[in-house]
Design a protein around this motif. Structure first.
Motif, PDB file in Angstrom:
ATOM      1  N   GLU A 390      67.401  87.767   8.228  1.00  0.00           N
ATOM      2  CA  GLU A 390      66.094  87.275   7.846  1.00  0.00           C
ATOM      3  C   GLU A 390      65.437  87.737   6.337  1.00  0.00           C
ATOM      4  O   GLU A 390      64.956  86.720   5.747  1.00  0.00           O
ATOM      5  CB  GLU A 390      64.903  87.723   8.771  1.00  0.00           C
ATOM      6  CG  GLU A 390      65.097  87.321   9.913  1.00  0.00           C
ATOM      7  CD  GLU A 390      65.886  87.987  10.792  1.00  0.00           C
ATOM      8  OE1 GLU A 390      66.106  87.859  12.094  1.00  0.00           O
ATOM      9  OE2 GLU A 390      66.459  88.996  10.593  1.00  0.00           O
ATOM     10  N   GLU A 400      57.915  88.509   2.193  1.00  0.00           N
ATOM     11  CA  GLU A 400      58.567  88.390   3.322  1.00  0.00           C
ATOM     12  C   GLU A 400      58.278  89.332   4.503  1.00  0.00           C
ATOM     13  O   GLU A 400      58.637  89.299   5.786  1.00  0.00           O
ATOM     14  CB  GLU A 400      60.200  88.975   2.800  1.00  0.00           C
ATOM     15  CG  GLU A 400      60.656  87.984   1.806  1.00  0.00           C
ATOM     16  CD  GLU A 400      61.898  88.248   1.097  1.00  0.00           C
ATOM     17  OE1 GLU A 400      62.296  87.465   0.096  1.00  0.00           O
ATOM     18  OE2 GLU A 400      62.146  89.544   1.083  1.00  0.00           O
ATOM     19  N   LEU A 404      58.311  87.101   7.667  1.00  0.00           N
ATOM     20  CA  LEU A 404      59.828  86.995   8.040  1.00  0.00           C
ATOM     21  C   LEU A 404      60.286  88.467   8.709  1.00  0.00           C
ATOM     22  O   LEU A 404      61.106  88.296   9.632  1.00  0.00           O
ATOM     23  CB  LEU A 404      60.754  87.052   6.801  1.00  0.00           C
ATOM     24  CG  LEU A 404      60.646  85.569   6.338  1.00  0.00           C
ATOM     25  CD1 LEU A 404      61.630  85.445   4.949  1.00  0.00           C
ATOM     26  CD2 LEU A 404      61.043  84.296   7.123  1.00  0.00           C
TER      27      LEU A 404
END
Length: 466
Positions: A390, A400, A404
């Protein structure tokens, strides 16, 4: 590279992670972090930290992020037995589910519920939770014991409702409640993990005199007063009927707004109410998952942030997964506020990370104790594995982490310098045995409690609509 678990069990150690999350820099390479006596005792460039501690051998942590543990600024730890009973239900589930369930639970049931919730919180990356008060007379002891055993930092509220202006309250009742409140705060004053707090469940559940006295007591003691306010349409209308004011206005009239006050939800707020929150220094726990699951609105968190209102993130006991909470916080703002005005940033990622760590700690009265990787603060941190698909490649770790990252990357959870979870499971107690007991006890407790659900369970709903 596998991180040596034993390093995190030592009484004193020096970590050299690939990245360290620092305020306000964000992900910072080349740092050294010394942990001793439950605290970060030195944080800085690795070479400088090494020079100050020549007796310590740095533990290299390649592909790892050392970051503060997350802060859940609004939780209900004794409600975990019924968490999925509320799915698909209308807003005021406390009347039909939480009150009947919590009041029906026996002391050991409450302990099991709180310990299960503490385990879920730790697995989700939360090292601190702010419990808003329980409706059971046995709940405080259960929560405190569960938090201690699980190793979770907990802001623990004693509820001080005295029945409201039209209730059975009198001066003697208020004296007893305030005496018990003072005892509660004194009991936890020096505890390493449990921190005292007071609560009024909703403003109209207390007399104006009690609201003012509890707020003053919290201000004097340097702790937070927790209260649900402007959560949904029913609560606003109830306050207008009972008090002639919306909940936040009612709190203001009673002298209960201020830097000691933490309001849960504040989803339905007027411009005037926002200014009152700002001008009084009142903090807000923004609960985006609760809005998605059972609310009428989403709090204008970005506007609150822009106005300088102190802001933390809370789960409201919905789902103890910090990374999904970050995602929900940003997504809710984007869908409700950002899209309409072309705001493609909606906080730029860092806003939600800050609210879930240092901002949350400050909102619940622990800003000088936890929420950051900084010398002198409690060593409450996560070790996050960055070597995952990821995050490959990684260009903007702040964003992120919000969109993610996931719970499965949390390799270690450390609270007060002690390793609490390793790869998702406790290191010093049997979580699976707890879950087995919970399944047996919860089934009976839920069956016996006078719970009223409006909607059928999912499978029954599907059959009825097939």
């Amino acid at each position: 590279m596998q991180v040596p678990e034993n390093t995190l069990r030592q009484p004193r150690y020096l970590l050299a992670p690939a990245l360290t999350w620092l305020e306000p820099k964000g992900a910072t390479p080349g740092q050294g972090v010394v942990v001793a006596d439950g605290h970060f005792t030195d944080v800085g460039p690795l070479a400088e930290v090494q020079a100050r501690h020549p007796d310590l051998v740095p533990q290299a942590l390649p592909d790892r992020l050392l970051m503060p543990g997350f802060i859940d600024t609004h939780h209900h730890l004794t409600q975990s037995f019924g968490k999925s009973l509320a799915f698909g239900e209308p807003s005021e589930i406390f009347r039909r589910i939480w009150v009947p369930l919590e009041q029906h639970l026996q002391p050991h049931d409450l302990y099991l519920s709180a310990k299960l919730a503490a385990l879920e919180a730790l697995r989700g990356g939360f090292t601190t939770v702010c419990d808003a008060g329980t409706r059971s007379p046995h709940g405080l002891q259960a929560i405190a014991l569960a938090a201690e055993e699980a190793g979770l930092r907990c802001v623990l509220a004693r509820t001080c409702n005295d029945g409201g202006n039209d209730g059975d309250s009198d001066e003697a009742t208020r004296r007893d409640l305030l005496r018990d409140a003072e005892t509660h705060l004194a009991q936890w004053q020096h505890h390493p993990l449990v921190h005292g707090s007071l609560a009024i469940s909703v403003p109209e559940a207390a007399t104006d005199a009690m609201l003012g006295r509890v707020a003053a007591l919290c201000h004097e003691a340097g702790v937070v007063m927790q209260v649900h306010a402007n959560e949904h349409l029913a609560s606003v209308e109830r306050s207008l009927v009972d008090r002639g004011l919306r909940p936040i206005g009612h709190l203001d009239r009673a002298g209960a707004l201020g830097p000691q006050t933490l309001i849960a939800h504040a989803t339905l707020v007027t411009p005037d109410e926002l200014l009152r929150l700002r001008d009084t220094g009142t903090a807000v726990a923004y609960n985006p998952v609760a809005s998605a699951w059972k609310g009428n609105a989403v709090a204008p968190a970005l506007m609150m942030r822009a106005l300088g209102i102190r802001l933390g993130l809370g789960t409201d006991g919905t789902r103890s997964d910090a990374f999904r909470l970050l995602d929900a916080a940003e997504t809710a703002q984007r869908l409700v506020h950002g899209l309409a005005v072309g705001d493609s940033s909606c906080g730029a990622g860092w806003t939600w990370l800050q609210a879930a760590t240092s901002g949350g700690a400050e909102a619940c009265g622990l800003g000088q104790r936890t929420g950051r990787i900084a010398t002198g603060l409690a060593a409450d941190f996560l070790l996050l594995d960055l070597d995952v698909p990821e995050l490959a490649p990684s260009w903007d770790l702040g964003w992120e982490l919000v969109r993610l990252a996931h719970r499965g990357q949390i390799e270690a959870v450390v609270v007060a310098g002690l390793l609490r979870l390793w790869q998702g499971w406790p290191t010093d107690w049997n979580a699976r045995a707890l879950m087995r007991e919970v399944r047996a006890v919860a089934a009976q407790a839920v069956a016996e409690a006078p719970i009223q659900r409006v909607h059928p369970v999912s499978a029954e709903h599907r059959l009825g609509n097939s």
